[in-house]
Write a protein that holds these residues in place. Structure first.
Motif, PDB file in Angstrom:
ATOM      1  N   ALA A   1      10.176  17.272 -13.617  1.00 62.68           N
ATOM      2  CA  ALA A   1       9.140  16.523 -14.335  1.00 62.68           C
ATOM      3  C   ALA A   1       9.486  15.048 -14.382  1.00 62.68           C
ATOM      4  N   LEU A   2      10.754  14.756 -14.647  1.00 60.30           N
ATOM      5  CA  LEU A   2      11.141  13.354 -14.754  1.00 60.30           C
ATOM      6  C   LEU A   2      11.130  12.673 -13.387  1.00 60.30           C
ATOM      7  N   HIS A   3      11.448  13.414 -12.348  1.00 58.33           N
ATOM      8  CA  HIS A   3      11.372  12.820 -11.014  1.00 58.33           C
ATOM      9  C   HIS A   3       9.929  12.526 -10.631  1.00 58.33           C
ATOM     10  N   LEU A   4       9.060  13.454 -11.045  1.00 59.04           N
ATOM     11  CA  LEU A   4       7.623  13.232 -10.799  1.00 59.04           C
ATOM     12  C   LEU A   4       7.162  11.983 -11.540  1.00 59.04           C
ATOM     13  N   LEU A   5       7.664  11.839 -12.749  1.00 56.35           N
ATOM     14  CA  LEU A   5       7.325  10.652 -13.532  1.00 56.35           C
ATOM     15  C   LEU A   5       7.809   9.391 -12.816  1.00 56.35           C
ATOM     16  N   GLY A   6       9.032   9.494 -12.295  1.00 52.15           N
ATOM     17  CA  GLY A   6       9.581   8.368 -11.547  1.00 52.15           C
ATOM     18  C   GLY A   6       8.699   8.011 -10.363  1.00 52.15           C
ATOM     19  N   PHE A   7       8.194   9.025  -9.695  1.00 51.63           N
ATOM     20  CA  PHE A   7       7.318   8.803  -8.542  1.00 51.63           C
ATOM     21  C   PHE A   7       6.057   8.070  -8.979  1.00 51.63           C
ATOM     22  N   ILE A   8       5.484   8.529 -10.121  1.00 57.44           N
ATOM     23  CA  ILE A   8       4.249   7.882 -10.599  1.00 57.44           C
ATOM     24  C   ILE A   8       4.528   6.445 -10.998  1.00 57.44           C
ATOM     25  N   VAL A   9       5.658   6.239 -11.686  1.00 57.24           N
ATOM     26  CA  VAL A   9       6.021   4.883 -12.107  1.00 57.24           C
ATOM     27  C   VAL A   9       6.198   3.976 -10.889  1.00 57.24           C
ATOM     28  N   THR A  10       6.724   4.573  -9.793  1.00 64.99           N
ATOM     29  CA  THR A  10       6.908   3.801  -8.566  1.00 64.99           C
ATOM     30  C   THR A  10       5.569   3.341  -8.007  1.00 64.99           C
ATOM     31  N   LEU A  11       4.574   4.212  -8.134  1.00 64.73           N
ATOM     32  CA  LEU A  11       3.274   3.868  -7.571  1.00 64.73           C
ATOM     33  C   LEU A  11       2.461   2.957  -8.484  1.00 64.73           C
ATOM     34  N   LEU A  12       2.836   2.916  -9.767  1.00 61.20           N
ATOM     35  CA  LEU A  12       2.030   2.173 -10.749  1.00 61.20           C
ATOM     36  C   LEU A  12       1.761   0.716 -10.364  1.00 61.20           C
ATOM     37  N   PRO A  13       2.750  -0.027  -9.876  1.00 54.85           N
ATOM     38  CA  PRO A  13       2.484  -1.438  -9.581  1.00 54.85           C
ATOM     39  C   PRO A  13       1.307  -1.632  -8.645  1.00 54.85           C
ATOM     40  N   TYR A  14       1.090  -0.689  -7.731  1.00 52.94           N
ATOM     41  CA  TYR A  14      -0.040  -0.819  -6.829  1.00 52.94           C
ATOM     42  C   TYR A  14      -1.344  -0.839  -7.616  1.00 52.94           C
TER      43      TYR A  14
ATOM     44  N   HIS B   1       0.864  -1.170   0.000  1.00 47.44           N
ATOM     45  CA  HIS B   1       0.000   0.000   0.000  1.00 47.44           C
ATOM     46  C   HIS B   1       0.897   1.215   0.000  1.00 47.44           C
ATOM     47  N   PRO B   2       0.727   2.083  -1.011  1.00 47.59           N
ATOM     48  CA  PRO B   2       1.693   3.171  -1.141  1.00 47.59           C
ATOM     49  C   PRO B   2       1.733   4.073   0.084  1.00 47.59           C
ATOM     50  N   LEU B   3       0.617   4.239   0.745  1.00 49.03           N
ATOM     51  CA  LEU B   3       0.598   5.182   1.866  1.00 49.03           C
ATOM     52  C   LEU B   3       1.184   4.564   3.126  1.00 49.03           C
ATOM     53  N   HIS B   4       1.229   3.242   3.165  1.00 54.07           N
ATOM     54  CA  HIS B   4       1.739   2.592   4.377  1.00 54.07           C
ATOM     55  C   HIS B   4       3.198   2.207   4.237  1.00 54.07           C
ATOM     56  N   PHE B   5       3.847   2.776   3.234  1.00 54.31           N
ATOM     57  CA  PHE B   5       5.172   2.254   2.934  1.00 54.31           C
ATOM     58  C   PHE B   5       6.133   2.404   4.095  1.00 54.31           C
ATOM     59  N   PHE B   6       6.151   3.582   4.661  1.00 58.69           N
ATOM     60  CA  PHE B   6       7.125   3.804   5.720  1.00 58.69           C
ATOM     61  C   PHE B   6       6.517   3.686   7.101  1.00 58.69           C
ATOM     62  N   SER B   7       5.232   3.396   7.163  1.00 59.18           N
ATOM     63  CA  SER B   7       4.640   3.257   8.489  1.00 59.18           C
ATOM     64  C   SER B   7       5.174   1.985   9.121  1.00 59.18           C
ATOM     65  N   GLY B   8       5.170   1.981  10.401  1.00 60.40           N
ATOM     66  CA  GLY B   8       5.724   0.855  11.138  1.00 60.40           C
ATOM     67  C   GLY B   8       4.841  -0.367  11.018  1.00 60.40           C
ATOM     68  N   PRO B   9       5.219  -1.410  11.740  1.00 63.16           N
ATOM     69  CA  PRO B   9       4.395  -2.614  11.722  1.00 63.16           C
ATOM     70  C   PRO B   9       3.052  -2.330  12.379  1.00 63.16           C
ATOM     71  N   ASP B  10       2.016  -2.394  11.593  1.00 62.92           N
ATOM     72  CA  ASP B  10       0.723  -2.023  12.167  1.00 62.92           C
ATOM     73  C   ASP B  10      -0.118  -3.271  12.382  1.00 62.92           C
ATOM     74  N   SER B  11      -1.111  -3.071  13.162  1.00 61.92           N
ATOM     75  CA  SER B  11      -2.015  -4.163  13.449  1.00 61.92           C
ATOM     76  C   SER B  11      -2.721  -4.554  12.162  1.00 61.92           C
ATOM     77  N   TYR B  12      -2.497  -5.765  11.742  1.00 63.72           N
ATOM     78  CA  TYR B  12      -3.090  -6.164  10.469  1.00 63.72           C
ATOM     79  C   TYR B  12      -4.605  -6.295  10.644  1.00 63.72           C
ATOM     80  N   THR B  13      -5.287  -5.756   9.682  1.00 65.62           N
ATOM     81  CA  THR B  13      -6.742  -5.724   9.813  1.00 65.62           C
ATOM     82  C   THR B  13      -7.296  -7.123   9.572  1.00 65.62           C
ATOM     83  N   LEU B  14      -8.112  -7.523  10.469  1.00 64.52           N
ATOM     84  CA  LEU B  14      -8.734  -8.828  10.322  1.00 64.52           C
ATOM     85  C   LEU B  14      -9.985  -8.672   9.468  1.00 64.52           C
ATOM     86  N   LEU B  15     -10.017  -9.468   8.454  1.00 68.96           N
ATOM     87  CA  LEU B  15     -11.181  -9.394   7.587  1.00 68.96           C
ATOM     88  C   LEU B  15     -12.334 -10.146   8.240  1.00 68.96           C
ATOM     89  N   ASP B  16     -13.522  -9.723   7.898  1.00 59.82           N
ATOM     90  CA  ASP B  16     -14.685 -10.349   8.529  1.00 59.82           C
ATOM     91  C   ASP B  16     -14.946 -11.743   7.966  1.00 59.82           C
TER      92      ASP B  16
END
Lengths: 697, 646
Positions: A505-518, A133-148
């Protein structure tokens, strides 16, 4: 302001007059000198950087126990034959279980633990993998959500037993982990249970414990790492919400999850395979995520006890293919000769080491660098590092087949004594590990290179970047001033803005490319890694084309008037690469080091190919050829293929894309910062170098 | 002669008066020594020493104690202590196996380290001063660092969460205090016979400290006489609770180990302390009611009780008392002598199993989260098996059955608790505060000034299986000199106290007892309470060699800054230029002369000296610079060479 200007004018006037100039400050002078001679210096520094990397095995120091409280090996082992017979009995019972298939192995192990006087509980967990998850990349080990809608079809069960220190206060604990496959456990795996059970039987009755001991038998059906991570998550950040998992299965796991204070250290024990050597072999794995290492003292204690007390052959991982490489051997011989020469000059200068040692050392160093750079933990101990717990994996390979009864007794005794000594040392520790190094590279189990030494190689490698950037900027400014007579464009300080736009611009592109796999992962339907990589590649390249189309200054194919001066562009690119590398060196040094080895020559060599072709001079043609070669190697996919080839697996064609995708997927699944580095530093800089190469100037 | 007689009479009179006072004052002073032994279900034996010293109310003028320790009475008088308890504990009380619902555990299961609380009889404004003085006095008296409780960051003033409702109560604990024999010796000094005679002679230090748990406690309370002019009496209660594992030779694991006093302590009791009013030894056996008849009138049946198929006692008890769930054998040690020492032994013949009564909820506390920035503290309350059997349920107005639980917790100031993040889960369902929280009292901490305190009363339904409370905190930063010597160990959060205000533990003896202080204290209803574990929070610790680095860097920066500042202030650029120009002219003059000469010789026009290219100049300069650098480097290398050569 005005007076300053006047001063300047006066100064200029004077210089024109021929009166002696005012001497600039020495530091400024030095700077000017370096910038003026940047090509020479950049070659010298880069070569020195590579050389410094090569002589690192020579500079390795012997490890030493830094924390006095550890006192490894000073206590007599209290392990008796009774304990060993406990361990042997467990192994025998497990073997019988496999023959008869009665009950559950977890229950059996749990029963053994509680008979020894431990508090036992079973923990169920989901074998779900790590989700990107792109937003959780640097967050620490979090409580994994239990699915219902969890299904009871697949879940793992860990068994844990806790021995409470008789007189301890229960503030700290030491964790022992033995992965075991409860469904089809092997004979070797059972031996690790035997060793730990032997030890546990002893620990249950000793009085010197000051920290609680947790023995965790993880369900290795779902890998080594995941069960340990699940247990640690439950230990440190449990969810108090209702969980459907408790209702699953016949194992009664309603009993409480027990804890035993802050974890001081953890040891993971694995037994696998037969040793190829005459002695029992002990391999130490220490690298955790993002190149984090446990405190060196922990490795030292284990190494000391294993070598000097229990007679194990201790080794750390090494790149085997390097051992047979001839070029490294030649370098080693040269260093040996230089060392000998130096010793004849002064007997105190004994830095030379035999070529064979050098070869071993550099193979280990390469592996150490590679594992750290990859940022993927090399074993279940990695899960502990997320909670600031020092942990290592010990993999023991016995020299006998697993069914040899006579040897087994001795093996259990020695293995358990090693663990006993280590636990006793950690138990002695009043404070947590902090005395010794956290930043180091290993060249052998008893030799290390500390951060102060290995930083030099990196510093030398990246040192030319700011120099070259400055000299190119001055050059580019001069060129621009010549080409444009418009006084409004002569504003000196804003010339880099166009180039900066392109770089941004190219760095921004790199950022988008990084997020693309998600987002590609979110595409419904099952896709093979190969298809996904093709999707990724096509989207990225179309995005690149769109960027070139939208932002006119960016494209290397745009007309000359729109394009920026290539020197200024290169200067800004180099600055960006410098900043990126320096930032990365803080997050994960090894990645930055390997990245610098690739990126620095590429950035320095990049120059427009057209003038070189036009001039037809050998020197410039050679330069163009070099930069093209470097650029080809620098492409991440290409480098991946080459390194694969180095490790002996040749991959060609489209399957390469699939392999690359899987590799990247593993990187982001482990939250490796290397992934971010590739996407956000390496790829944009590489693209910019490509732009420079095809610059229409 | 008459004169002599006349002078003698008042003397005699005075003497008799003094004797009368002396005897009169210690008439009521009583000392009693008792020992309770109790086999525990997990093959251990609990020994509970109980000494009580009573000083009755007397005139405060000319107080002279016979038995009562003077140090304590002075302490009480000086600091006007109304009630006080000090405990030194090592090891953890195992609530599951050693019980949590009997008076013994609710009074003697103490948190690790030192715990001190005191109620003062002084005006509100002087309570803190009295507390500080008391901590120092006790620190000296018991050879412990109780004086660390003096700092306002380490103690709190609980209002109702502690169980004793008083606004003059102060509470503090030191979880890290190591308890050892140096604390026991001063404690023994308070006993009239010390450890020379009587039951206390059993306290062989190695065997006491070999135990799994030991807690020495000192509790004193003042008894108001009610009469004018008469001071208050003091009751000093000293207890030592030890849990020992008897050494066994039997291999059978389900058999309870047999033991005797001499095997447990390595010593025997030879006679009682002569100053003691009563000295008894009790043996409590729990869960032994299945096969005994209701009344134990006949001699045979009484004999059966202590010598049956299950176990043997080595001595005949003087009395046997039955309690609702246990048997109590009473032994009087007065009869023992040197020739016939009192050595009680218990021999098990058959495997026997029983369980202790547990508190309604078992409490455990742990830390959550990772990293050096923030975390959370969670307290988990789990229902125990004995919960259903308990009688102490109260029905609220709407007929619901509830269990009340008080939680009292002190937070050191560097644990910055966010009280709004308090979350309560009952049976894995999140509850709002109003549903379960009946009362809450929060006093937030102030940085480096005072510690935070949380008191809350939960009202949980009787059928509750588990309840969890979590509260988040930020880790604070300490100043470098606020770190203790072993800062890298982490920082302790003192135990939380969980008490159940609607549950009271007491032993319900079926017959009237002689005046035994221990048994009567057991008979009194005591609040069921349990302490949680001490937590260890790793805080960010600086590298303590850092000050050196910082000093070096700061000095460098200062030198650079002041150097350049002085340079700027001192330099007069215009003057310098003028000076340089004049110099240049001078040199230029010489040069001009030379060039003129050469020009004349060559016959060419004069070259301007400015034609010298600046690049050449700079390269010339830099080559000079390089030369200088090489010179310095060479000197350094030479120095290195010669210095290491030795």
């Amino acid at each position: 302001m005005a007076s300053e200007k006047r001063d300047k004018e006066e100064e200029e006037v004077k210089t024109d007059d021929g009166s002696p100039k005012i001497k600039p400050r020495p530091i400024v002078q030095l700077g000017i000198f370096l910038v003026a001679h940047s090509p020479v210096f950049s070659v010298v520094f880069s070569a020195a950087g590579v050389l410094a990397l090569l002589i690192l095995p020579l500079l390795a120091k012997n490890t030493y126990i830094s924390e006095n409280a550890l006192m490894p090996g000073s206590a007599r082992s209290m392990l008796s034959n009774r304990d060993v017979s406990d361990g042997s009995k467990l192994v025998k019972d497990i073997k019988n279980y496999w023959l008869n298939h009665e009950g559950q192995v977890q229950k059996l192990i749990g029963k053994y633990m509680s008979d020894m006087g431990a508090e036992v509980y079973y923990q169920k967990f989901h074998p779900e993998g790590n989700q990107f998850h792109p937003l959780h990349f640097f967050s620490g080990p979090d409580s994994y959500t239990l699915l219902d809608n969890v299904s009871c079809a697949s879940y793992g069960v860990n068994v844990a037993g806790i021995i409470r220190a008789p007189r301890g206060d229960g503030k700290e604990s030491i964790v022992l982990v033995t992965p075991y496959d409860f469904i089809n456990g092997g004979d070797y795996e059972a031996l690790s249970l035997g060793i730990t059970s032997t030890l546990f039987s002893l620990l249950a009755r000793v009085t010197w414990l000051s920290k609680d001991i947790i023995w965790l038998v993880t369900d290795s059906r779902y890998g080594d790492y995941r069960p340990v991570a699940a247990w640690l998550t439950e230990y440190h950040s449990p969810s108090f919400k209702v969980s459907d998992l408790l209702k699953c299965g016949e194992l009664n796991t309603a009993d409480t999850f027990r804890r035993a204070g802050t974890v001081a250290a953890a040891l993971v024990l694995k037994v696998d395979g037969r040793s190829e050597r005459f002695e029992d072999t002990l391999s130490i794995y220490a690298e955790a995520s993002n190149g984090q290492m446990p405190n060196l003292d922990l490795i030292n204690v284990v190494n000391y006890l294993a070598v000097h007390r229990q007679g194990f052959y201790v080794k750390v991982e090494k790149v085997v293919s390097l051992l047979s490489s001839s070029w490294l051997k030649i370098i080693g011989e040269i260093f040996e000769a230089v060392g000998k020469l130096a010793r004849t000059l002064n007997p105190d200068w004994n830095f030379g080491i035999p070529a064979a040692d050098y070869l071993e050392g550099s193979a280990t160093l390469a592996s150490s660098l590679y594992s750290q750079a990859l940022g993927i933990p090399t074993g279940p101990h990695g899960a502990f590092r997320d909670y600031q717990v020092d942990a290592i994996t010990l993999k023991i390979s016995p020299r006998f087949p697993p069914d040899s009864k006579t040897r087994q007794h001795d093996f259990f005794l020695r293995g358990a004594r090693l663990l006993e000594g280590t636990i006793r040392s950690v138990n002695n520790l009043l404070e947590k590990f902090h005395q010794s190094f956290f930043l180091y590279l290993l060249t052998s189990p008893s030799k290390f290179i500390s951060v102060g030494v290995y930083m030099i190689a990196f510093a030398l490698l990246v040192a030319p970047l700011p120099m070259v950037a400055a000299s190119l900027y001055i050059e580019g400014c001069k060129a621009l001033t010549k080409s444009t007579d418009n006084p409004t464009e002569n504003l000196k300080s804003w010339k880099w803005l166009d180039a900066a736009k392109q770089v941004f611009a190219l760095h921004l592109l790199g950022f988008i490319v990084t997020l693309l796999p998600y987002f590609i992962c979110q595409v419904p339907g099952q896709h093979s890694p190969r298809n996904r990589s093709i999707m990724w590649g096509t989207t990225s390249s179309s995005l690149l084309l769109i960027t070139f189309a939208i932002i006119p200054g960016c494209s290397p194919f745009s007309s000359r008037h729109h394009g920026t001066n290539w020197a200024v562009l290169k200067s800004v690119t180099i600055s960006a690469a410098f900043i990126g590398l320096c930032l990365m060196s803080i997050i994960n040094f090894a990645t930055a080091e390997i990245g610098a080895l690739l990126l620095v020559p590429t950035c320095l060599m990049a120059q427009p190919i057209k003038p070189a072709l036009r001039s037809r001079r050998i020197k410039s043609l050679l330069g163009a050829f070099c930069s093209m070669v470097l650029l080809t190697i620098g492409f991440p996919v290409m480098f991946f293929a080459i390194s694969k080839g180095l490790f002996g697996e040749a991959v060609v064609g489209l399957s390469l894309g699939g392999e690359f995708w899987t590799w990247l997927e593993s990187l982001w699944a482990w939250k490796s910062a290397t992934y971010l580095y590739i996407g956000m530093v390496h790829l944009p800089c590489w693209l910019l170098c490509l732009c420079i190469l095809f610059h229409p100037s | 002669m008459a004169c002599l007689v006349r002078s003698w009479i008042p003397l005699l009179f005075l003497q008799s008066f003094l004797v009368a006072i002396a005897f009169g004052s210690n008439e009521g002073e009583e000392f009693s020594e008792e020992l309770l032994l109790k086999p525990l279900p997990d093959r251990k034996v609990l020994a509970h020493f109980h000494f009580e010293n009573r000083a009755p109310p007397s005139n405060s003028h000319g107080r002279n104690h016979h038995l009562f320790p003077k140090a304590i009475s002075q302490l009480v008088q000086k600091f006007r202590v109304k009630e006080m308890e000090l405990s030194f504990t090592q090891g953890r009380w195992n609530h599951e196996h050693w019980g949590g619902f009997d008076p013994l555990s609710s009074m003697n299961a103490k948190p690790v380290g030192v715990e001190l609380w005191a109620v003062f009889d002084v005006p509100q404004s002087q309570v803190d001063i009295s507390w500080k003085n008391l901590t120092h006095a006790l620190s000296g008296l018991f050879c412990a660092s109780i004086n660390f409780l003096e700092s306002s960051t380490s103690y709190a003033a609980p209002t109702w969460g502690f169980g004793t409702n008083s606004d003059k109560l102060r509470y503090g604990s030191l979880p890290r205090e190591a308890v050892c024999t140096e604390n026991l010796t001063p404690w023994l000094k308070l006993l009239p016979c010390r450890d020379k005679d009587g039951i206390s002679a059993l306290m062989n230090r190695p065997s006491v400290y070999r135990g799994f748990y030991h807690s020495q406690r000192l509790h004193l309370s003042t008894v108001e006489s009610g009469q004018e002019g008469l001071g208050s009496g003091i009751v000093l209660e000293q207890t030592l609770t030890v849990v020992i594992q008897p050494e066994t030779t039997s291999v059978e694991t389900n058999m309870q180990p047999s033991w005797s006093l001499s095997s447990l302590f390595g010593r025997k009791v030879v006679g009682s302390c002569v100053l003691a009013k009563s000295s008894n030894v009790y043996l409590q056996l729990e869960g032994r009611l299945g096969h005994e008849s209701k009344n134990v009138d006949t001699e045979i049946e009484a004999h059966k009780l202590w010598m049956n198929s299950d176990f043997d006692l080595s001595l005949k008890p003087d009395r046997v008392i039955r309690e609702s769930s246990s048997l109590l054998f009473i032994f009087d040690i007065d009869k023992s002598s040197d020739s016939e020492p009192f050595d009680l032994g218990l021999t098990w013949k058959l495997p026997s199993k029983w369980s202790c009564e547990q508190a309604p909820l078992h409490a455990s506390r742990f830390l959550m989260g990772s990293g050096n920035e923030r975390g959370a503290i969670a307290i988990l309350l789990k229902a125990t098996e004995s919960q259903e059997k308990l009688s102490g349920r109260n029905l609220t107005t709407d007929g619901r059955c509830t269990i009340k639980a008080n939680i009292f917790q002190i937070f050191p100031w560097y644990i910055k608790v966010y009280y709004h993040t308090l979350q309560i889960f009952v049976d894995q369902q999140q509850k709002t505060d109003s549903e379960v929280l009946k009362k809450i009292n929060v006093s937030p901490s102030t940085d480096k000034v005072s510690s935070g305190m949380l008191e809350m009363m939960l009202e949980l339904p009787c059928e509750v299986k588990s309840a969890a409370i979590s509260i988040e905190y930020d880790k604070g930063f300490l100043h470098i000199d606020e770190y203790p010597p072993d800062a890298n160990q982490g920082f302790d959060i003192p135990s939380a106290l969980i008490s159940f205000p609607s549950h009271h533990a007491s032993l319900d003896f079926q017959e009237e007892l002689s005046k035994s202080p221990l048994l009567s204290s057991f008979k009194e209803k005591s609040l069921v309470r349990s302490y949680t574990e001490v937590l260890l929070v790793p805080l960010t610790t600086p590298d303590f060699s850092m000050p050196y680095n910082v000093i070096t860097i700061t000095c460098t920066i200062f030198a650079l800054y002041f150097g350049s500042l002085l340079n700027v202030l001192r330099r007069r650029i215009g003057e310098e230029e003028r000076f340089l120009k004049s110099q240049g002219k001078k040199r230029g003059g010489l040069k001009q002369l030379l060039s003129r000469l050469t020009a004349k010789i060559r016959g060419r026009p004069i070259e301007a000296p400015s034609s010298e290219s600046p690049a050449a100049e700079s390269s010339f300069l830099s080559s000079k610079l390089i030369f200088k650098i090489i010179l310095v480097a060479g000197a350094a290398a030479a120095w290195q060479y010669f210095s290491t050569d030795k």
